[in-house]
Design an enzyme around this catalytic site. Structure first.
Site, PDB file in Angstrom:
ATOM      1  N   ARG A  71       6.614 -21.402 -44.974  1.00 36.09           N
ATOM      2  CA  ARG A  71       7.296 -20.432 -44.114  1.00 36.09           C
ATOM      3  C   ARG A  71       8.681 -20.072 -44.649  1.00 36.09           C
ATOM      4  O   ARG A  71       9.227 -19.019 -44.310  1.00 36.09           O
ATOM      5  CB  ARG A  71       7.371 -20.945 -42.661  1.00 36.09           C
ATOM      6  N   GLU A 112       7.081 -39.458 -40.988  1.00 34.89           N
ATOM      7  CA  GLU A 112       6.915 -40.447 -39.922  1.00 34.89           C
ATOM      8  C   GLU A 112       5.907 -41.515 -40.367  1.00 34.89           C
ATOM      9  O   GLU A 112       6.140 -42.706 -40.222  1.00 34.89           O
ATOM     10  CB  GLU A 112       6.433 -39.722 -38.663  1.00 34.89           C
TER      11      GLU A 112
HETATM   12  P1  AMP Z   1      12.290 -31.758 -41.533  1.00 30.75           P
HETATM   13  O1  AMP Z   1      12.032 -32.203 -42.936  1.00 30.75           O
HETATM   14  O2  AMP Z   1      12.094 -32.807 -40.522  1.00 30.75           O
HETATM   15  O3  AMP Z   1      13.658 -31.091 -41.409  1.00 30.75           O
HETATM   16  O4  AMP Z   1      11.191 -30.661 -41.187  1.00 30.75           O
HETATM   17  C1  AMP Z   1      11.356 -29.348 -41.596  1.00 30.75           C
HETATM   18  C2  AMP Z   1      10.050 -28.725 -42.036  1.00 30.75           C
HETATM   19  O5  AMP Z   1       8.989 -29.006 -41.144  1.00 30.75           O
HETATM   20  C3  AMP Z   1      10.202 -27.230 -42.084  1.00 30.75           C
HETATM   21  O6  AMP Z   1       9.536 -26.745 -43.245  1.00 30.75           O
HETATM   22  C4  AMP Z   1       9.555 -26.742 -40.808  1.00 30.75           C
HETATM   23  O7  AMP Z   1       8.810 -25.571 -41.036  1.00 30.75           O
HETATM   24  C5  AMP Z   1       8.655 -27.870 -40.351  1.00 30.75           C
HETATM   25  N1  AMP Z   1       8.887 -28.263 -38.947  1.00 30.75           N
HETATM   26  C6  AMP Z   1       9.358 -29.460 -38.510  1.00 30.75           C
HETATM   27  N2  AMP Z   1       9.415 -29.529 -37.174  1.00 30.75           N
HETATM   28  C7  AMP Z   1       8.976 -28.334 -36.722  1.00 30.75           C
HETATM   29  C8  AMP Z   1       8.811 -27.756 -35.410  1.00 30.75           C
HETATM   30  N3  AMP Z   1       9.102 -28.434 -34.279  1.00 30.75           N
HETATM   31  N4  AMP Z   1       8.339 -26.481 -35.322  1.00 30.75           N
HETATM   32  C9  AMP Z   1       8.034 -25.791 -36.451  1.00 30.75           C
HETATM   33  N5  AMP Z   1       8.167 -26.268 -37.704  1.00 30.75           N
HETATM   34  C10 AMP Z   1       8.629 -27.521 -37.848  1.00 30.75           C
END
Ligand code: AMP
Length: 175
Positions: A63, A100
Site C-alpha cells: 500500500r 507478534e
Molecule cells: P508496523 O510495522 O507495526 O508499523 O505496521 C505497519 C505496516 O502494517 C504498514 O505497512 C501497514 O499497512 C500495516 N498495518 C499495521 N496495522 C494496520 C492497521 N491497523 N490497519 C491497516 N494496516 C495496518
C-alpha cells in the site's frame, strides 16, 4: 476548506477483526476510489515534502506504493520499491524484523539508493514502526541520507514514532 485530518477521518473505514481477531484494520481504499480525496492526499504530501529536496522516494510493499509513486512523480524524485523477500529480481539487501509471532523480512535492490541521495520513506500507515524502521536501516546501509518518513495514517497509541528516532516523521491523520 475541510482539514486534511477531518477529510481522512471520515474517509478511512475501520474494519474490525481483520486480518485477525482484535485488529481494527484501517481501510484506505475509500480514499483511492474517490478522485477528489485521492488528489487532495497526494497534493498534501507534495506540499509537505516537495520543498525538502528529496532525490528518491522509497515505497513499502504494497500500500506504500499507492502513495509513493504519485508523490515521487510530482516532486521530481525517483521511485524505489521495498518488497517482501524473493520478489525483487536483482541483487538485494535484506532486513528482518520481529512480528507478534515470528519474523518478517524486506528487501531493497543494492543500487536503489546511495551516497549523496536524500531519501523519503513512504507507507500508508505507521503502527508499531517495525516495518518503517527496517526500511530506514536498508536506506542507511546503502549510505543514503534518510530525509524522513511520510505516512497517511499514524496509530499514535502504538508509539511507532518513538521507534523511528529523532528524524522527521510526518503523518496526515493520527488516531
Ligand atoms: P508496523 O510495522 O507495526 O508499523 O505496521 C505497519 C505496516 O502494517 C504498514 O505497512 C501497514 O499497512 C500495516 N498495518 C499495521 N496495522 C494496520 C492497521 N491497523 N490497519 C491497516 N494496516 C495496518
Amino acid at each position: 476548506m475541510e482539514t486534511i485530518s477531518d477529510l481522512l477521518r471520515r474517509s478511512i473505514r475501520d474494519v474490525p477483526d481483520f486480518p485477525k481477531k482484535g485488529i481494527i484494520f484501517k481501510d484506505i481504499t475509500p480514499i483511492l476510489g474517490h478522485a477528489p480525496t485521492y488528489k487532495r492526499v497526494i497534493d498534501e504530501l507534495v506540499s509537505r515534502w516537495g520543498p525538502r529536496k528529496i532525490d528518491q522516494v522509497v515505497g513499502i510493499e504494497s500500500r506504500g506504493f499507492i502513495f509513493a509513486a504519485p508523490l515521487a512523480y510530482a516532486i521530481g524524485a525517483g521511485l524505489s520499491i521495498v518488497r517482501k523477500p524473493g520478489k525483487l529480481p536483482w541483487e538485494t539487501i535484506r532486513e528482518t524484523y520481529q512480528l507478534e509471532y515470528g519474523e518478517d523480512g524486506l528487501e531493497l535492490h543494492i543500487d536503489a539508493v546511495g551516497p549523496g541521495e536524500r531519501v523519503l520513506v513512504v507507507d500508508d500507515l505507521l503502527a508499531t514502526g517495525g516495518t518503517a524502521e527496517a526500511v530506514g536501516k536498508l536506506v542507511a546501509r546503502q549510505g543514503a541520507e534518510l530525509a524522513g518518513y511520510a505516512f497517511v495514517v499514524e496509530l499514535a497509541f502504538l508509539e511507532g514514532k518513538r521507534r523511528l528516532g529523532a528524524g522527521q516523521v510526518d503523518s496526515l491523520v493520527t488516531f
